[in-house]
Design an enzyme around this catalytic site. Structure first.
Site, short mmCIF file in Angstrom:
data_model
loop_
_atom_site.label_atom_id
_atom_site.label_comp_id
_atom_site.label_asym_id
_atom_site.label_seq_id
_atom_site.Cartn_x
_atom_site.Cartn_y
_atom_site.Cartn_z
N GLU A 1 0.83 -1.21 0.00
CA GLU A 1 0.00 0.00 0.00
C GLU A 1 0.87 1.26 0.00
O GLU A 1 0.75 2.13 0.88
CB GLU A 1 -0.97 -0.02 1.20
CG GLU A 1 -1.95 -1.17 1.09
CD GLU A 1 -3.15 -1.10 2.06
OE1 GLU A 1 -3.19 -0.23 2.94
OE2 GLU A 1 -4.05 -1.95 1.89
N GLU B 1 -4.78 -8.69 -0.46
CA GLU B 1 -5.52 -8.39 0.77
C GLU B 1 -6.99 -8.24 0.40
O GLU B 1 -7.33 -7.40 -0.44
CB GLU B 1 -5.03 -7.11 1.45
CG GLU B 1 -3.73 -7.30 2.19
CD GLU B 1 -3.33 -6.09 3.04
OE1 GLU B 1 -4.23 -5.42 3.59
OE2 GLU B 1 -2.12 -5.83 3.13
O1 AHR Z 1 -5.04 -6.01 6.96
C1 AHR Z 1 -5.00 -4.86 7.71
C2 AHR Z 1 -4.40 -3.68 6.98
O2 AHR Z 1 -5.22 -3.32 5.91
C3 AHR Z 1 -3.06 -3.92 6.32
O3 AHR Z 1 -2.00 -3.76 7.20
C4 AHR Z 1 -3.03 -2.88 5.27
O4 AHR Z 1 -2.23 -3.26 4.17
C5 AHR Z 1 -4.48 -2.68 4.90
O5 AHR Z 1 -4.84 -1.35 4.85
#
Ligand code: AHR
Length: 487
Positions: A174, A291
């Site tokens: 991110e 994710e």
């Molecule tokens: O999964 C929780 C968080 O969500 C992670 O650390 C991040 O990459 C995302 O915003």
């Protein structure tokens, strides 16, 4: 009128990459510490500090790949803090997740041990936001270099002479947000620089991709750096219900709202893929949704930064729908990593001291294992719509595959909170003489497993599928996930 499904058994073209069934474990809350790592001196049964009950449960999911150490944590992580004798490792502050002290007892050696115990491939996400090119390339050398070098000597001094093998390497997490607040144009250049110094046979470099519907990010990364990446990562969390943010207290409208948000993955994958198609028509670069999942309010009385949430049948439905979407986009989606493995967000297992409970989402992953590495069979579905906030979306979702032994599996979700559905299937080009199945459902839509009642939601045998020649008739109860095997 029954809903209609055609399964094209004679048209399989793409393999469903087993990595779509991947997972993600971050140094966040009680995921790594307590959830996976308890330490060698713990009374909780463990193997070299890694808890046995969780490993045994996860092994049944045939976890193909595990992403670590973050998440946002990755871009604050300096890997040299996590090697050497544990009592000499420095502590750091986990700035993103509650400002708690991180003792670095779980580091590179422990992660590779965990992957070996799980029998899965490691996927390391390196630090771009607060790290350096040298730090990242030295980490890769430390892990993989077989000859003599300062890094391989250091590894040997820490008890591991043999190099490990690693295939998946993430260049930051991110980086548009917690990984450095970069613009796409800037990160594309940074990515090009970092990847230059990441060398290794068969190494697949994974670039930080877009946040949800940030199509500009995909456009820029593909235009400027597609040649230097194997996969581009997408992150999307489907949030929670509308009125209620609770993981367990919600009504039909909240259920429908989450289903609508989960269906958005279809649009995201389709639109990001079509941008990728323009720069990479041969589909060499994979889309790794590294994710994803449902993000609810934390359990009452727990640290809000630890993201500990319960997991109901509603979350299981999100998992089943999302996995169907990934399967159906097997020509582009090469990996998926649900967030996160234990005790954080949409987990597979929850732990409390020595107790462990499997979540409804766990059971979906278990039921879907036959799709791993199978050939996707295209389907055509006609069904009623559901509606939430004026938006319509299909009430059913399906994916189908044929495994190496020739067995066909169908995974079906009925997302209606209250309406059973009759499904009439035409099994085109499939010779089957028997059907068997499993169902995940419960009397109420917010059913979930607790430490006191760990089996409130678990798969049962399913007998409401009737085969007659190439026709298959299935009675799908409301709010249910069904996986059928045709042999
Ligand atoms: O999964 C929780 C968080 O969500 C992670 O650390 C991040 O990459 C995302 O915003």
């Amino acid at each position: 009128m029954p809903s209609k499904l055609i399964v094209n058994g004679d048209q399989g073209r793409y393999r469903i990459n087993r990595n779509i069934y991947g997972h993600f474990a971050e140094h966040l809350g009680r995921c790594i510490y307590e959830g996976l790592w308890v330490g060698e001196g713990s009374p909780i049964p463990n193997t070299r500090g890694i808890r046995n009950d969780v490993v045994a449960a996860l092994k049944k999911l045939k976890i193909p790949v595990l992403r670590w150490p973050g998440g946002c944590f990755a871009d604050t992580y300096h890997w040299k803090d996590g090697i050497g004798p544990r009592d000499q490792r420095p502590s750091i502050v986990n700035i993103h997740w509650g400002g708690v002290t991180e003792n670095n007892h779980f580091g590179t050696h422990e992660f590779f041990d965990l992957c070996e115990q799980l029998g899965c491939e490691p996927y390391v996400c390196g630090n771009v936001g607060s790290g350096t090119v040298q730090e990242m390339s030295e980490w890769l050398q430390y892990i993989t270099f077989g000859g003599r070098s300062p890094m391989s000597d250091l590894r040997a001094a820490n008890g591991r002479a043999e190099p490990w093998k690693i295939r998946y390497w993430g260049v930051g997490n991110e980086n548009w947000g917690c990984g450095g607040s970069m613009r796409a144009e800037y990160y594309a250049d940074v990515y090009r620089q970092y990847q230059t110094y990441l060398r290794g046979e068969g190494l697949e470099k994974i670039a930080c991709g877009p946040n949800s519907s940030d199509y500009h990010w995909t456009e820029v990364l593909m235009r400027e750096a597609a040649w230097g990446m194997s996969q581009l990562a997408l992150h999307y969390y489907c949030g929670t219900g509308s009125e209620s943010k609770s993981a367990t207290l919600f009504g039909d409208n909240d259920w429908l709202c989450l289903m609508r948000q989960a269906w958005k993955m279809e649009e995201l994958v389709t639109r990001h893929s079509s941008i990728m198609d323009r720069y990479d028509p041969a589909r060499r670069v994979g889309l790794a949704v590294d994710e994803w999942g449902a993000w609810h309010e934390v359990e009452k009385g727990t640290n809000p930064s630890f993201l500990y949430q319960q997991n109901t049948l509603r979350d299981a439905m999100v998992a089943a729908l999302t996995l169907n979407i990934f399967n159906n986009h097997a020509s582009r989606v090469t990996m998926g990593n649900i967030a996160q493995t234990v005790n954080v967000l949409q987990s597979m297992c929850l732990t409390e001291g020595e107790k462990m409970v499997l979540t409804p989402s766990y059971h979906v992953f278990a039921m879907y294992t036959p799709h791993q590495d199978a050939t996707l069979l295209p389907t055509w579905l006609e069904c009623d719509d559901l509606e939430s906030r004026g938006e319509k979306f299909p009430a059913l979702s399906v994916s189908a595959s044929r495994n190496a032994a020739g067995k066909v599996h169908l995974s079906l979700c009925n997302m209606s909170p209250g309406q059973a559905v009759e499904l009439d299937c035409d099994l085109h080009g499939i010779k089957a003489s028997s059907v068997s199945g499993k169902i995940l459902s419960a009397p109420v839509i917010n059913a979930h497993n607790t430490f006191d009642k760990p089996n409130a939601v678990k798969p049962k045998g399913f007998n409401d599928a009737r085969l007659s020649g190439r026709r298959l008739r299935v009675s799908l109860p409301a709010h249910s996930v069904v996986v059928l095997a045709l042999a």
